[in-house]
Design a protein around this motif. Structure first.
Motif, PDB file in Angstrom:
ATOM      1  N   ALA A 176       0.786  -0.522   0.134  1.00  0.00           N
ATOM      2  CA  ALA A 176       0.235   0.011   0.304  1.00  0.00           C
ATOM      3  C   ALA A 176       0.587   1.213   0.314  1.00  0.00           C
ATOM      4  O   ALA A 176       0.433   2.103  -0.699  1.00  0.00           O
ATOM      5  N   ARG A 177       1.279   0.931   0.645  1.00  0.00           N
ATOM      6  CA  ARG A 177       2.746   2.538   1.026  1.00  0.00           C
ATOM      7  C   ARG A 177       3.391   2.823  -0.452  1.00  0.00           C
ATOM      8  O   ARG A 177       3.898   3.530  -0.642  1.00  0.00           O
ATOM      9  N   SER A 178       3.573   1.799  -0.815  1.00  0.00           N
ATOM     10  CA  SER A 178       4.447   2.226  -2.646  1.00  0.00           C
ATOM     11  C   SER A 178       3.337   2.226  -3.532  1.00  0.00           C
ATOM     12  O   SER A 178       4.045   3.011  -4.562  1.00  0.00           O
ATOM     13  N   LYS A 179       2.539   2.194  -2.799  1.00  0.00           N
ATOM     14  CA  LYS A 179       1.663   2.662  -4.264  1.00  0.00           C
ATOM     15  C   LYS A 179       1.126   4.203  -3.576  1.00  0.00           C
ATOM     16  O   LYS A 179       0.601   4.511  -4.822  1.00  0.00           O
ATOM     17  N   GLY A 180       1.929   4.542  -2.644  1.00  0.00           N
ATOM     18  CA  GLY A 180       1.021   6.071  -3.058  1.00  0.00           C
ATOM     19  C   GLY A 180       0.565   6.327  -1.703  1.00  0.00           C
ATOM     20  O   GLY A 180      -0.203   7.086  -2.032  1.00  0.00           O
ATOM     21  N   VAL A 181      -0.133   4.964  -1.304  1.00  0.00           N
ATOM     22  CA  VAL A 181      -2.068   4.787  -0.307  1.00  0.00           C
ATOM     23  C   VAL A 181      -1.324   6.311   0.729  1.00  0.00           C
ATOM     24  O   VAL A 181       0.117   6.152   1.382  1.00  0.00           O
ATOM     25  N   PRO A 182      -1.853   7.055   1.363  1.00  0.00           N
ATOM     26  CA  PRO A 182      -1.513   8.656   2.621  1.00  0.00           C
ATOM     27  C   PRO A 182      -1.142   7.436   3.343  1.00  0.00           C
ATOM     28  O   PRO A 182      -1.925   6.308   4.070  1.00  0.00           O
ATOM     29  N   SER A 183      -0.415   7.808   4.701  1.00  0.00           N
ATOM     30  CA  SER A 183      -0.421   6.986   5.613  1.00  0.00           C
ATOM     31  C   SER A 183      -1.486   7.222   6.294  1.00  0.00           C
ATOM     32  O   SER A 183      -2.232   6.110   6.885  1.00  0.00           O
ATOM     33  N   LYS A 184      -2.454   8.368   6.472  1.00  0.00           N
ATOM     34  CA  LYS A 184      -3.834   8.577   7.528  1.00  0.00           C
ATOM     35  C   LYS A 184      -4.584   7.088   7.192  1.00  0.00           C
ATOM     36  O   LYS A 184      -4.671   6.475   7.653  1.00  0.00           O
ATOM     37  N   ASP A 185      -4.196   6.888   6.219  1.00  0.00           N
ATOM     38  CA  ASP A 185      -5.606   5.572   4.676  1.00  0.00           C
ATOM     39  C   ASP A 185      -4.993   5.045   5.124  1.00  0.00           C
ATOM     40  O   ASP A 185      -5.922   3.509   5.550  1.00  0.00           O
ATOM     41  N   ILE A 186      -3.473   4.113   4.928  1.00  0.00           N
ATOM     42  CA  ILE A 186      -3.126   2.994   5.429  1.00  0.00           C
ATOM     43  C   ILE A 186      -3.963   2.447   7.113  1.00  0.00           C
ATOM     44  O   ILE A 186      -3.704   1.618   6.821  1.00  0.00           O
ATOM     45  N   TYR A 187      -3.732   3.260   7.966  1.00  0.00           N
ATOM     46  CA  TYR A 187      -4.104   2.843   9.567  1.00  0.00           C
ATOM     47  C   TYR A 187      -5.230   2.993   9.570  1.00  0.00           C
ATOM     48  O   TYR A 187      -5.595   2.290  10.298  1.00  0.00           O
ATOM     49  N   ARG A 188      -5.701   4.213   9.106  1.00  0.00           N
ATOM     50  CA  ARG A 188      -7.271   3.693   9.425  1.00  0.00           C
ATOM     51  C   ARG A 188      -8.099   2.688   8.352  1.00  0.00           C
ATOM     52  O   ARG A 188      -8.626   2.142   8.930  1.00  0.00           O
ATOM     53  N   HIS A 189      -7.761   2.290   6.821  1.00  0.00           N
ATOM     54  CA  HIS A 189      -8.225   1.765   6.070  1.00  0.00           C
ATOM     55  C   HIS A 189      -7.953   0.710   6.384  1.00  0.00           C
ATOM     56  O   HIS A 189      -8.565  -0.490   6.021  1.00  0.00           O
ATOM     57  N   HIS A 190      -6.535  -0.136   6.085  1.00  0.00           N
ATOM     58  CA  HIS A 190      -6.111  -1.383   5.922  1.00  0.00           C
ATOM     59  C   HIS A 190      -5.616  -1.808   7.322  1.00  0.00           C
ATOM     60  O   HIS A 190      -5.988  -2.848   7.565  1.00  0.00           O
ATOM     61  N   ILE A 191      -5.072  -1.324   7.714  1.00  0.00           N
ATOM     62  CA  ILE A 191      -4.532  -1.833   9.394  1.00  0.00           C
ATOM     63  C   ILE A 191      -6.097  -1.597  10.184  1.00  0.00           C
ATOM     64  O   ILE A 191      -5.971  -2.432  10.626  1.00  0.00           O
ATOM     65  N   PHE A 192      -6.405  -1.239  10.507  1.00  0.00           N
ATOM     66  CA  PHE A 192      -7.380  -0.850  11.312  1.00  0.00           C
ATOM     67  C   PHE A 192      -8.729  -1.994  10.885  1.00  0.00           C
ATOM     68  O   PHE A 192      -8.531  -2.105  12.575  1.00  0.00           O
ATOM     69  N   ARG A 193      -9.023  -1.857   9.678  1.00  0.00           N
ATOM     70  CA  ARG A 193      -9.860  -3.277   9.327  1.00  0.00           C
ATOM     71  C   ARG A 193      -8.631  -4.505  10.036  1.00  0.00           C
ATOM     72  O   ARG A 193     -10.785  -5.383   9.977  1.00  0.00           O
ATOM     73  N   ASN A 194      -8.298  -4.092   9.387  1.00  0.00           N
ATOM     74  CA  ASN A 194      -8.188  -6.181   9.208  1.00  0.00           C
ATOM     75  C   ASN A 194      -7.414  -6.604  11.622  1.00  0.00           C
ATOM     76  O   ASN A 194      -7.818  -7.363  11.710  1.00  0.00           O
ATOM     77  N   SER A 195      -7.738  -5.313  12.392  1.00  0.00           N
ATOM     78  CA  SER A 195      -7.538  -5.780  13.514  1.00  0.00           C
ATOM     79  C   SER A 195      -8.772  -5.794  14.076  1.00  0.00           C
ATOM     80  O   SER A 195      -9.143  -6.016  15.347  1.00  0.00           O
TER      81      SER A 195
END
Lengths: 316, 321
Positions: free
Chosen positions: B223-242
């Motif tokens: 996600a990072r290498s695709k250029g997803v903003p850090s905020k969205d990574i935490y909000r959508h990727h990581i948070f949703r997984n946990s």
């Protein structure tokens, strides 16, 4: 032996002494030493340790000089005496009883019960966890079901019911009743560590060479998880202070004639006391907070000492 | 998967049976007889004897137990001797209060804990992380009832911001539904906030370590290498997984909240099941005591069951094969 050694080897006595010294320096330091250096590196922890030890000694010794039945006598002259006077350092409650004296005796009772509870419940929990974790299979399965069942019981309610059933209880019976319900946390922790430990080579080696099971459990596995045990005991000690005081607060712990920190906080149940006569209950509440925080802080430091990667103390 | 759930259910049955026997015997062992207090002290002992007999109190315990279970399945838990009304109705009137308070506390706990956990994990080892760690540590160590007493003192009495007793104010109980709901909500606000502020530790710690683990994982790097903003990574990727394992904590926290309800309701004189229990104990009101212990036990069981099932869905290692 040293002379013998010299005859057969070309290492001189001086070299031998030097090598021994080096080996000792490089050897893993003892647990006590690690813990001590950890405390030396962390000044607040040292302060917390001194507060706890000093305070416990103070109330244990101080309570010896206080005549409890006399202290609990109603003295109308002292009715809600203001604090910070020469007669009553911390004021007096509705019966004119000195809050300061009650606080000392109450702390002695509460801390005593917490220590007793920690010793009994931890010993039981450790044995339970070790046996359950070491003997896999049916024994473990059965013990786990008992554990599940105990976890299902509404603890506070069961303790209250048991306390009302027993006609004449004192601090010893009370400690035993609490112990029935407070070994689960320890046992689960110890079991999971024992499960991991039983997989290790030294255990299977010991098993193949025919060592007695009990010897493996208590002489080989237990010393290896001793640091975990120390940490867990400290943390449950802090928790157990809350157990007795909480029940006494509700009125199902120590009887009202036996002061405890909990019965003192129960003074706050009266709307007059809680607002106007704050000195009848606030000191006990603050004391519990400070005690619990200090003890758990020491527990945190011990946990750090147990985990080599987190140590702050100089590894000398 | 289904096997695990089924097996978990099957284990539950003997547990409930043993619990019911235990509760029944404990209630039998309590001092005094159920007629204490409800009968004129000058009453003829012969009459009491007769009353005991027709109520089956001289039967052997297993017969009484069986009688009790049969009644239980007919929804008849007996009469409360203190309130002179059926236990089922008495408890039904109180259960709502306890459950609303518990639900409200749980929602608030998640509302506080989720952002804190993600934030602490995101800034691992930095100042915010340290502050949150100290906060959770302090709140975890202090016995909850002490916090309640100090909380009600400061916010209820000294500042007078919150009501200190009851579940609804006298004026509101007669007026429209809006006032009723408002007043009820106002009464659970302080205990709910205190419970939530001091109950975050498990969720925060779990979420924090979860986020720290996820930070180094492949999907985050992608996600990072695709250029997803850090905020969205935490909000959508990581948070949703946990989210799912975090949801599993809800079951366990039911257990904790119920155990705590005895203290919360006593401190706030809040008429729920916990306060009812404490009152019934002092009146030796067996029927209510047995019913409440049983209900709390079963609720505990359901809470743990729920958590275990969710966890077994999330984590295949837990499943029994």
């Amino acid at each position: 032996m040293a002379e013998n050694f010299e005859q057969h080897s070309d290492v001189s006595a001086a070299d031998l002494a030097r090598l021994t010294q080096e080996a000792q320096a490089e050897a893993t330091p003892s647990t006590a030493k690690i813990i001590w250096s950890e405390f030396k590196a962390d000044k607040p922890a040292m302060a917390a340790l001194f507060i706890i030890v000093g305070f416990i000694l103070f109330v244990m010794i101080g309570a010896l000089f206080i005549n409890t039945p006399k202290m609990m006598e109603t003295n109308i002259m002292g009715y809600f005496n203001q604090p910070f006077t020469s007669d009553y350092w911390l004021g007096a409650d509705s019966g004119g009883r000195s809050v300061a004296k009650q606080l000392i005796v109450g702390s002695r009772n509460s801390i005593g019960i917490a220590i007793g509870l920690t010793i009994i419940s931890s010993t039981f929990g450790i044995c339970w966890g070790l046996i359950s974790g070491y003997f896999n299979g049916y024994i473990d399965w059965g013990m786990q079901r008992v554990y599940d069942f105990m976890m299902m019981l509404p603890m506070t309610m069961m303790i209250i019911v048991l306390v009302t059933i027993i006609p004449h209880y004192n601090s010893v019976t009370l400690t035993l009743i609490f112990s029935i319900f407070y070994w689960e946390g320890t046992s689960r922790l110890i079991r999971s560590r024992t499960l991991a430990e039983s997989e290790k080579d030294y255990v299977s080696a010991s098993r193949t060479s025919g060592t007695n099971h009990w010897k493996i459990i208590f002489r080989e596995i237990m010393p290896n998880i001793s640091s975990l045990i120390i940490v867990d005991c400290t943390l449950s000690f802090a928790e157990n202070i809350g157990v007795e005081t909480g029940l006494s607060y509700l009125g199902f712990g120590l009887p009202s004639q036996t002061p405890s920190l909990g019965t003192m906080i129960a003074n706050a149940n009266d709307p007059n006391n809680i607002t106007q006569y704050w000195w009848t209950w606030l000191p006990a509440a603050l004391e519990i907070i400070i005690l619990c925080l200090s003890i758990s802080y020491v527990g945190q430091v011990l946990r750090r000492a147990a985990d080599a990667s987190q140590r702050q103390g100089a590894a000398d | 998967m289904w096997k695990t759930i089924l097996r978990r259910f099957l284990i539950m049955i003997p547990e409930v049976i043993i619990l019911s026997i235990l509760v029944f015997l404990l209630a039998k062992a309590m001092p005094g007889d159920p007629f204490t207090g409800s009968i004129n002290p000058k009453a003829d002992p012969q009459q009491i004897h007769h009353l005991m007999k027709i109520n089956g109190l001289y039967d052997p315990w297993y017969q009484q137990y069986w009688q009790w279970v049969v009644h239980l399945f007919h929804g008849n838990l007996g009469n409360s001797y203190q309130y002179q009304e059926p236990v089922t109705r008495l408890i039904a009137g109180r259960a709502g209060n306890t459950l609303w308070l518990a639900l409200f506390t749980m929602i608030l706990t998640y509302a506080f804990a989720l952002p804190m956990g993600v934030f602490a994990g995101r800034h691992e080892g930095k100042l915010p992380d340290t502050i949150i760690r100290v906060y959770t540590y302090v709140t975890y160590c202090i016995p909850f009832f002490v916090i309640l007493v100090i909380g009600i003192w400061i916010f209820g009495y000294v500042f007078g911001w919150f009501p200190t007793t009851g579940s609804i104010s006298a004026e509101a109980s007669g007026s429209g539904w809006l006032q009723t709901i408002g007043s009820r909500f106002y009464h659970i606000l302080l205990p709910g906030i205190l419970g939530a502020l001091f109950g975050t530790v498990n969720i925060v710690q779990y979420l924090r370590s979860e986020v720290i683990d996820a930070k180094g994982s492949d999907y985050v790097r992608t996600a990072r290498s695709k250029g997803v903003p850090s905020k969205d990574i935490y909000r959508h990727h990581i948070f949703r997984n946990s989210l799912l394992p975090i949801a599993a904590f809800a079951g366990y926290s039911i257990t904790g909240l119920l155990n705590g309800s005895i203290f919360t309701e006593t401190v706030f004189s809040y008429p729920g099941m916990g306060l009812l229990f404490v009152n019934s104990i002092s009146y030796r009101d067996y029927t209510v005591i047995t019913a409440l212990v049983l209900i709390y036990g079963i609720l505990n069981l359901i809470g743990t069951l729920l958590s275990d099932i969710i966890l077994s869905i999330v984590d295949p290692r837990i499943r029994i094969e």
